[in-house]
Structure formats: structure tokens, C-alpha cells
Design a protein around this motif. Structure first.
Motif, PDB file in Angstrom:
ATOM      1  N   LYS A  95     -35.890  64.200 -23.006  1.00  0.00           N
ATOM      2  CA  LYS A  95     -34.906  63.305 -23.645  1.00  0.00           C
ATOM      3  C   LYS A  95     -35.512  61.896 -23.742  1.00  0.00           C
ATOM      4  N   ALA A  96     -36.768  61.851 -24.192  1.00  0.00           N
ATOM      5  CA  ALA A  96     -37.570  60.631 -24.058  1.00  0.00           C
ATOM      6  C   ALA A  96     -37.023  59.437 -24.831  1.00  0.00           C
ATOM      7  N   THR A  97     -37.072  58.286 -24.165  1.00  0.00           N
ATOM      8  CA  THR A  97     -36.851  56.988 -24.814  1.00  0.00           C
ATOM      9  C   THR A  97     -38.063  56.139 -24.452  1.00  0.00           C
ATOM     10  N   ARG A  98     -38.198  55.014 -25.172  1.00  0.00           N
ATOM     11  CA  ARG A  98     -39.311  54.096 -24.887  1.00  0.00           C
ATOM     12  C   ARG A  98     -39.251  53.630 -23.425  1.00  0.00           C
ATOM     13  N   ALA A  99     -38.026  53.303 -22.952  1.00  0.00           N
ATOM     14  CA  ALA A  99     -37.873  52.781 -21.586  1.00  0.00           C
ATOM     15  C   ALA A  99     -38.297  53.835 -20.558  1.00  0.00           C
ATOM     16  N   ASP A 100     -37.916  55.105 -20.780  1.00  0.00           N
ATOM     17  CA  ASP A 100     -38.299  56.170 -19.832  1.00  0.00           C
ATOM     18  C   ASP A 100     -39.810  56.329 -19.772  1.00  0.00           C
ATOM     19  N   VAL A 101     -40.447  56.346 -20.939  1.00  0.00           N
ATOM     20  CA  VAL A 101     -41.902  56.559 -20.963  1.00  0.00           C
ATOM     21  C   VAL A 101     -42.596  55.412 -20.233  1.00  0.00           C
ATOM     22  N   LYS A 102     -42.112  54.193 -20.444  1.00  0.00           N
ATOM     23  CA  LYS A 102     -42.706  53.032 -19.759  1.00  0.00           C
ATOM     24  C   LYS A 102     -42.524  53.160 -18.242  1.00  0.00           C
ATOM     25  N   THR A 103     -41.317  53.546 -17.806  1.00  0.00           N
ATOM     26  CA  THR A 103     -41.056  53.679 -16.370  1.00  0.00           C
ATOM     27  C   THR A 103     -41.991  54.718 -15.749  1.00  0.00           C
ATOM     28  N   VAL A 104     -42.100  55.878 -16.406  1.00  0.00           N
ATOM     29  CA  VAL A 104     -42.959  56.937 -15.851  1.00  0.00           C
ATOM     30  C   VAL A 104     -44.411  56.459 -15.838  1.00  0.00           C
ATOM     31  N   CYS A 105     -44.833  55.788 -16.885  1.00  0.00           N
ATOM     32  CA  CYS A 105     -46.214  55.283 -16.972  1.00  0.00           C
ATOM     33  C   CYS A 105     -46.499  54.331 -15.804  1.00  0.00           C
TER      34      CYS A 105
END
Ligand SMILES: CC(=O)SCCNC(=O)CCNC(=O)[C@H](O)C(C)(C)COP(=O)(O)OP(=O)(O)OC[C@H]1O[C@@H](n2cnc3c(N)ncnc32)[C@H](O)[C@@H]1OP(=O)(O)O
Ligand SMILES: O=C([O-])CC(=O)C(=O)O
Ligand SMILES: [Mg+2]
Length: 290
Positions: A95-105
């Protein structure tokens, strides 16, 4: 050379017998699922099993990707913290969003430093499966240099759009085209959603041909029986290879004669047609057909 990702085979992270055989099923990538294929009561057990599978099982040439739970679910952050330590090839952000990808990164950067792994060695594969995700796909792709591809999630997307999913897939045409265009723009892989009806062989073949024709570079699978069919349909046909070889030979001849544009069997051949022929030859070589 970049990795081939024609097939990405999902398997539930809480099923030891499926995990045991994961490396011998012929899929280019394996997706060990902690999300929707695992019930809430099994989440902790699945995380432990997937960790131990990555440490102990030989996946041979298959890439190992772990699909984590949404960060908002209460399981997602723990999935990243525990799974990253055993260094899978990539994490799939649901359920990817930009914010999620940044957090995981950011979490991965910290874990890689603590564990002594090379920076950015764990890649990210966002699963785009909401209308918001489709409309912000460029931001998702550019939110981390770890992103190596996008998987389109047709089931959740159609649920989010409030529409039915059909075997013909007309309802996801726009999303497929958007995913392909965004991924091509950033030179990353575009992977199509799986086909869920294991008994509808003709519908499955049509679905693969359609996503290939739109430019998807591969397709997710949910069952080992689907792997060979996807590889066969994604491979260039003998006719395509012969035509491409003819174009290249004619081009070499034309170059010797100093021509940029020429005709073959009455049809104009110029730079884009030569580029497509070169693509076909390259694909044929990579899949062992030449
Ligand atoms: C929308 C989404 O989120 S999709 C992603 C999440 N979904 C998943 O991960 C589902 C993965 N797939 C499966 O669990 C199963 O294939 C099902 C439930 C769809 C069908 O199950 P079955 O009808 O039992 O499949 P089938 O009869 O073809 O199984 C044959 C063999 O293949 C194995 N197998 C089936 N699917 C998989 C798989 N995805 N990965 C590895 N092995 C598998 C079975 O364990 C069985 O092995 P066995 O002969 O040693 O017992
Ligand atoms: O298509 C996928 O990758 C599976 C999925 O999660 C969905 O469709 O919602
Ligand atoms: Mg989904």
C-alpha cells in the motif's frame, strides 16, 4: 548485468513446506509474504519463519523479496526491523506511499550501518495498489534510490476504486499504462499484478500477453504452475527474433552504403525500429534463445 524479473512468485510466509522448495520452482524472484496471505494470529510466527528461511534455505538464483505489512498496521515497522537484519535482497512496501518508502529507507540505512552491511544493499519494491499510489507513482519511485521496481496490485486497487476485477482487466488498463510509463521513465522494472484464477488457463495467457504488450517487464505469480507460462509468453517468439536479425543485417548493409533510412520487404526501417530489434535480440540472448 541487471537481474531478469519475468516472474515474482508469492508464497505465504507461514508455510514451511512452500518456503522449503522456493529456490527450485524456477521463478526469477520469490516474494515471501508477511501481509495478506498471513492471518493476524500468524503474523509473529510468519516473521520468525521467514527470518529463519532467509538464513538457512538455498534460494539458488532466485531473488528473495519480503512483502512487509503496512506501516500503519502495527506490524510493518517490526517487520522491517527484524527482516532487514537477515539481509533479504529487497523489501516490498505494501500500500506504498512516498512517506512509507522514505520511512522504510531511513530504517534500512540505520540497520545496514549497525549490521555492517553495504549502504543501500537492501533494495525496495513498492507495491502500488491505491488510486493515490497510482497518481503519485513518480514521487514513490523517486523517494529512495533503493527502488528497483514497482509491482501493480490489481486486487487492492480495484477495491480502492470501488469496482469489480474482471479476467479481461479493462478496469486496470489505465493503472497498467501509468505504471509502465513511470517505470520506463526511471529505468526500473514494472511488474504486473497476479492472475488469481488457476483454472482459467486461456484467460491467464491472454492476461500475460496483454500486460506484455503494454510494456510490463514481468508478472507476479501466486502458484508455481504459472511460472513457465509467464516465461514462455514473455520470451520473444522465433518469428520476432528472425525479423529482428533481418533488421540488424539490413542496417549493417545500409550503414556500409551510408544510408540512415532504408526499406526491408517494402517497409521503412529507421532508428526506433532498429532500437526495437536490438531489444528483441538482447532479450533473446538473456533468456538463452540465442
Ligand atoms: C492479492 C495478493 O495479495 S496475492 C499475494 C498473496 N497470496 C499468496 O501468497 C498465495 C500463494 N499461493 C497459494 O497459497 C496457493 O497456490 C493457492 C492457495 C492459491 C492454491 O493452493 P493449491 O490449490 O493447494 O495449489 P496447488 O494444488 O497447485 O499446489 C500444488 C503444490 O504446489 C505448492 N504451492 C502452491 N502454491 C505455491 C506457492 N505460491 N509457492 C510455493 N509452492 C506452492 C503446494 O504446496 C503444493 O505442493 P505439494 O504438492 O508438495 O503439496
Ligand atoms: O497484485 C499484487 O501484487 C497482490 C496484491 O497485493 C493486490 O493485488 O492487492
Ligand atoms: Mg494487496
Amino acid at each position: 548485468m541487471e537481474r531478469l524479473r519475468r516472474t515474482m512468485l508469492f508464497m505465504p510466509g507461514n508455510n514451511p513446506s512452500m518456503l522449503q522448495n522456493a529456490g527450485i520452482l524456477g521463478a526469477d524472484s520469490i516474494i515471501l509474504d508477511l501481509e495478506d496471505a498471513v492471518s493476524i494470529s500468524e503474523k509473529d510466527a510468519a516473521r520468525i519463519l521467514v527470518r529463519s528461511a532467509i538464513k538457512t534455505i538455498d534460494f539458488y538464483d532466485s531473488e528473495v523479496v519480503v512483502r512487509i505489512n503496512p506501516l500503519s498496521s502495527g506490524f510493518g515497522l517490526g517487520d522491517v526491523a527484524e527482516i532487514a537484519k537477515v539481509k533479504p535482497d529487497a523489501l516490498m512496501v505494501t500500500k506504498a506511499t512516498r512517506a512509507d518508502v522514505k520511512t522504510v529507507c531511513e530504517m534500512l540505512t540505520k540497520i545496514e550501518a549497525e549490521e555492517g552491511f553495504e549502504k543501500n544493499s537492501i533494495k525496495l519494491f513498492p507495491l502500488v495498489e491505491s488510486a493515490y499510489g497510482i497518481e503519485t507513482i513518480h514521487e514513490i519511485i523517486t523517494s529512495s534510490e533503493r527502488v528497483i521496481g514497482i509491482l501493480l496490485g490489481g486486487e487492492d486497487l480495484t477495491a480502492d476504486l470501488g469496482i469489480q476485477r474482471t479476467p479481461e482487466g479493462e478496469e486496470i488498463s489505465y493503472a497498467r499504462a501509468k505504471v509502465v510509463s513511470a517505470c520506463r521513465a526511471h529505468k526500473i522494472d514494472a511488474i504486473d499484478t497476479p492472475f488469481a484464477d488457476l483454472n482459467d488457463c486461456q484467460g491467464f495467457e491472454r492476461d500475460i500477453a496483454k500486460c506484455k504488450s503494454l510494456g510490463m517487464t514481468g508478472k507476479a505469480a501466486i502458484n508455481p504452475r504459472q511460472v513457465d507460462t509467464i516465461h514462455e509468453i514473455f520470451a520473444p517468439t522465433q518469428e520476432e527474433i528472425r525479423y529482428a536479425q533481418g533488421v540488424i543485417e539490413a542496417m549493417e548493409e545500409a550503414q556500409r552504403e551510408g544510408k540512415g533510412v532504408f526499406s526491408m520487404d517494402g517497409k521503412m526501417i529507421d532508428a526506433p525500429i532498429i532500437a526495437r530489434a536490438e531489444n528483441v535480440i538482447q532479450k533473446a540472448k538473456r533468456t538463452g534463445l540465442m
